[in-house]
Structures are given as structure tokens and as C-alpha cells.
Design a protein around this motif. Structure first.
Motif, PDB file in Angstrom:
ATOM      1  N   GLN A  12     -34.504   2.227  25.812  1.00 48.64           N
ATOM      2  CA  GLN A  12     -34.696   2.155  27.273  1.00 48.64           C
ATOM      3  C   GLN A  12     -36.110   2.613  27.638  1.00 48.64           C
ATOM      4  N   GLU A  14     -38.025   4.909  29.412  1.00 47.66           N
ATOM      5  CA  GLU A  14     -38.608   4.924  30.757  1.00 47.66           C
ATOM      6  C   GLU A  14     -40.035   5.462  30.701  1.00 47.66           C
ATOM      7  N   GLU A  16     -43.455   7.380  31.540  1.00 47.80           N
ATOM      8  CA  GLU A  16     -43.785   8.731  31.980  1.00 47.80           C
ATOM      9  C   GLU A  16     -45.283   8.724  32.266  1.00 47.80           C
TER      10      GLU A  16
END
Lengths: 50, 489
Positions: A12, A14, A16
Motif C-alpha cells: 500500500q 502511503e 510520507e
């Protein structure tokens, strides 16, 4: 936590944000590293190994 | 090995950690060998293997004083001594002793059998004189240190084809412990080697500083940047990844991961990749060094120390590189003093290791102050530097200082000291064999094809083969080109 959950998390992945302090860390490291390498190269040139 | 032990839930709280155990055991072996200077040879029973065509005469005790044991007796004594000592170490380390004892017995037998096979003259004979002496028409010219490669390959076969057997052996698969003991013992023979050429040795130490700068300030920064910006990894992944690829593998990934409070499993998963890639490097780089750098042995030595990750694989690769380069030079009549290549690789690696604690502290300080400041205001403290310092290096420093002092003292001197350092070195070779075999067993290449890890593998491949190896070569060339080991004799 199992490896599978970690890998799922990796997939996944995500985003940053790249913080200014990280940018500073990378820039300062590279600058100091390159300067020190040049200094050592000069020492190496003027004090060749026996 | 850290990657195995960290993930292993069977380990009880250790009474003493792996680093201290390696330092103490290395020092005990070193001291036992030095007792020989008083005329009592305590450790000369250790078995050594000559290059052979007749296997029945290949084994012998190291010291003539123990010749009465014969080859099989020396092998049995060595087996029993290693079994007892390693079992005690495992007990202190909090391992499951009931599983460890049978596993380490099998590891000792398979690993030393691999070494024995590698000493077969058709593998090991190097010079035309050797070929003639053994009546051979061909040889792979690996020297008897080709036995390390045999041990590695046997370990890889077990790991990748017989996973259940590998799992049964796992309790005794401790490559980081074995190589740390070996590194402590290397300190002594680096000292004796250096004592004869102090000026050259101090030049190498000075050039070792370049390795520290390169690993921490250049490699780390670039790999971290690549992981974060090209591949979009979170900081928790990018830090151990950058440390694993650029500093010294498993120990650095786990230390710096801990420093930024990454979940331990992240560093362990990254470490499993580090181990696999270290094996790939171990199988490739020594041969590249022999092919392209055989006339620049110390460039090759420094390159191996900079390019191959994990202490075990790097120092092991230094040993193989020394054997291959010295063999190639010997074949054309150039005989270098032994130990300079391995000594230089180990020095570069130890120099890099020393600063793991400092780097972990620096990252911890940045993270607790700027990246993820804690609500309670707690900050990293300088005590973390000592906490994360690889303590086995203390053992290396002690054996180096004691060895150098004795080698330079008028009462002892290099000539009198050398046989006893060689005795300690015979133990070092056995710990090396255990390291190679264990690295093989701990390396499961299936991790490379595991779904979801492709991006981690990609960062590793891009950074290692696109940058780390070549910059390491450039800097090794810059600082070591033209610096040659002394000629033998």
C-alpha cells in the motif's frame, strides 16, 4: 506483527512527505563527506603510502 | 546471526550478548595460544588440513608437540572442544541448549568436511611446483581456502533445497557470532603482519578513514534519498534499508532501525534481504577482484570491505579474495606476504563498524528532536552510543595491541611470536568455515521472489549495483592504487 501484514503495508505504501530536516541531513552528509574525501585525497597525495 | 536470532522466539533472555561473548571467547583462544610462549602449548591440538591427494594424511594437529594425537585424534579433540565451548556460549546466550547441541555437532561436521574437500589438490594446488609435487595435470587453483566456497555452497544447497533440515540446524546457524570471534583473532595476526611493516600498516589505517566517510556520509545519504524519493518508502523503511545497504548490513539495519524507533520486524525483514545480497556479492566480487585487480591487491581488499555487506560476508570475501589474488600472482612468480589483503579488508570493516553507535545516536537525536518529537519531550542520550557500540571490536583492539606490543618487544619479537599467532589463526580459520557454512544456510533466495518485496529488492539492486559497488571501487582505487603488500621472504 506478521511478515504478511508488513508486506501488505509495503504494497500500500502511503506517501510520507520528505521533510526539510531530511533534506538537510542528506545535503550536509554529502557535502561534509565530499569535502573530507578531498582533504584525505590531498593527504594521500602528499603523504603517499610507504 | 542477527537476522535469525532476532526473529527467533525460542531465545530466552541472554546472560551476555553476542558481542561480549565473541570478544571473551576470542580473547580466551588468543591467550591460550600465547601461553605457548612460556613453553607450554595449550592449544596445539587444534586440527589443520594440508592440501592433499591422499586423504589419510591430510589431517594433523597444528603443533608438533601434539603430533602423538595424529590427524583423526586432532580432529576429534577439535570437534569435542568446539562442541563444549560453543554449547556453553549458546547457554550463556540464552539459546535452547537441547536443540543447539545436536545442531552444532552436525554443523561442525558438515562445515569441516567441506573445508576438507576444498583442500583436495585438484581444487587447491596453485603453483606449477605444487602441481608437479602432487603429480597433477590440472587444478582449479583456489588454494585450500576454496574450502570456504565449498562450505558456502553446501549451506546454500541445504537452505534452498532442504528447508526442513535448514530449520533443524537453525539453532546453531550463528554467522555473526562466528565471524565476530574470527575478527577478534584477526587482530593478533594483523598486528604481527603490521609489526614488520609499520609504515605501510599506518598508511592503511589512515586510508581506512576514507571508508568511514564513504559509508556513512556518502553511501547512506544517497541510498536514503533514493529510497525516499525514487521509491517512496516511508522513513521507517528507508533508514534500515539505507543502513543495511551502505554501512555494514544486518547490525546497522537493526541498530539504526532501533534508533528511530522503527518496528523491529521492519529491520528484520530488511536484514533478510541484506543477507541474501551479501551472499550474491560474496560469490561474485572476489572473482571480479581476481580478474581485474590482481595486480592491485590492496585496492581489491579495500573494495571488498566497502562493497560486501555484513561483517561475515565481507571478511569472508576478504579471505577468498586474498586466496584468489595471491594464487594468481603466485602462478606468475609473485609471492606476496600473506594476510595483508584479509587484514586490510578486516580493518576497513572494523573502522566502519566502530561508528555504528555514533550514527545511530545521530539519527536518534534528529528523529527525537525534529522528525517525531515525543510528547513527553524525551530525547536521545549519548549513552546510546555505548549501548549500540559493537563490543566485539574491543576484543579486536586488545588482540591487536597485545600482538603488536609482543611483536615489537625485544624479549619476544615477530619470529618467536608468529607460530603462536598462527596457532590462534587455525582457530580463526575454523570459525571462518562455520561462518561461510552458516551464511549459506541462513540465505534463502526465495525471499527475492516473495510477493510485495519487489520494491525493496529494486532499491537494493539499484543502490548496490548502480552506485555502492562502483563508488567503492573508485575510492579504493583513489586511496590504495599503487600500494602493494610486501613480498614474501
Amino acid at each position: 506483527m506478521s511478515d504478511e501484514r508488513l508486506i501488505e503495508e509495503l504494497k500500500q505504501n502511503e506517501a510520507e512527505p520528505f521533510l526539510p530536516i531530511e533534506r538537510t541531513l542528506v545535503r550536509v552528509s554529502l557535502t561534509v563527506g565530499l569535502v573530507l574525501l578531498v582533504v584525505l585525497a590531498l593527504i594521500n597525495h602528499f603523504l603517499p603510502a610507504a | 546471526m542477527s537476522v535469525v536470532s532476532t526473529a527467533d522466539t525460542r531465545i530466552a533472555s541472554p546472560r551476555l550478548n553476542e558481542d561480549w561473548l565473541a570478544a571473551i571467547l576470542g580473547l580466551v583462544i588468543f591467550a591460550a595460544a600465547l601461553v605457548g610462549l612460556s613453553g607450554t602449548d595449550l592449544a596445539g591440538w587444534v586440527v589443520s588440513t594440508s592440501v592433499w591427494t591422499d586423504p589419510t594424511v591430510a589431517l594433523a594437529p597444528f603443533a608438533k608437540a601434539w603430533a602423538g594425537l595424529g590427524g583423526p585424534g586432532a580432529a576429534a579433540a577439535t570437534f569435542v572442544a568446539f562442541l563444549i565451548v560453543l554449547s556453553f556460549v549458546a547457554w550463556v546466550a540464552g539459546r535452547d541448549i537441547a536443540r543447539f547441541v545436536p545442531a552444532v555437532a552436525v554443523v561442525l561436521v558438515i562445515a569441516y568436511a567441506s573445508w576438507f574437500v576444498g583442500s583436495w589438490a585438484n581444487f587447491a594446488a596453485v603453483t606449477p611446483a605444487d602441481l608437479s609435487k602432487f603429480g597433477l595435470s590440472w587444478s582449479l587453483k583456489l588454494t585450500n581456502e576454496g574450502g570456504f566456497i565449498v562450505a558456502l555452497i553446501v549451506g546454500l544447497i541445504i537452505s534452498n533445497i532442504f528447508p526442513k533440515f535448514a530449520d533443524w540446524l537453525k539453532e546453531a546457524i550463528l554467522p555473526e557470532l562466528y565471524v565476530k570471534i574470527a575478527i577478534v583473532l584477526i587482530g593478533g595476526f594483523v598486528a604481527v603482519t603490521a609489526a614488520g611493516q609499520l609504515s605501510l600498516a599506518s598508511s592503511i589505517l589512515l586510508r581506512g578513514v576514507a571508508a568511514i566517510i564513504e559509508a556513512y556520509l556518502i553511501y547512506w545519504a544517497v541510498v536514503y534519498w533514493v529510497a525516499r524519493n525514487w521509491f517512496g518508502f516511508k522513513r521507517e523503511w528507508a533508514v534500515p534499508l539505507a543502513s543495511g545497504i551502505s554501512i555494514c548490513g544486518v547490525a546497522a539495519a537493526i541498530s539504526t532501525g532501533g534508533a528511530i524507533r522503527a518496528r523491529p520486524q521492519v529491520a528484520v525483514l530488511v536484514s533478510s534481504l541484506v543477507v541474501v545480497f551479501a551472499v550474491i556479492e560474496l560469490l561474485i566480487i572476489p572473482w571480479l577482484a581476481q580478474t581485474f585487480l590482481w595486480n592491485e591487491p590492496l585496492v581489491a581488499a579495500a573494495w571488498v570491505g566497502l562493497a560486501v555487506k555484513t561483517d561475515g560476508a565481507a571478511v569472508a570475501a576478504g579471505g577468498i579474495t586474498e586466496a584468489l589474488i595471491n594464487a594468481k600472482n603466485a602462478a606468475v612468480g609473485i609471492k606476496y606476504d600473506p594476510n595483508w589483503i584479509l587484514g586490510t579488508t578486516a580493518t576497513v570493516k572494523v573502522f566502519i563498524d566502530i561508528f555504528i553507535g555514533v550514527w545511530a545516536f545521530l539519527l536518534a537525536w534528529i528523529w527525537t528532536n525534529h522528525v517525531e518529537p515525543k510528547a513527553d519531550g524525551s530525547r536521545a542520550t549519548a549513552g546510546e552510543i555505548w549501548q549500540r557500540f559493537p563490543k566485539f571490536i574491543i576484543g579486536f583492539v586488545i588482540t591487536f595491541v597485545v600482538g603488536l606490543a609482543l611483536a615489537l618487544s625485544p624479549e619476544v619479537g615477530v619470529a618467536k611470536l608468529k607460530p603462536f599467532i598462527s596457532e590462534a589463526n587455525t582457530f580463526r580459520v575454523i570459525f571462518f568455515i562455520l561462518t561461510f557454512f552458516s551464511i549459506g544456510v541462513a540465505s534463502n533466495f526465495r525471499v527475492l521472489w516473495r510477493e510485495g518485496l519487489a520494491k525493496l529488492v529494486a532499491v537494493y539492486v539499484v543502490s548496490l549495483f548502480g552506485f555502492v559497488i562502483w563508488v567503492g571501487l573508485l575510492i579504493s582505487w583513489l586511496f590504495f592504487a599503487g600500494v602493494k603488500p610486501p613480498l614474501a621472504g
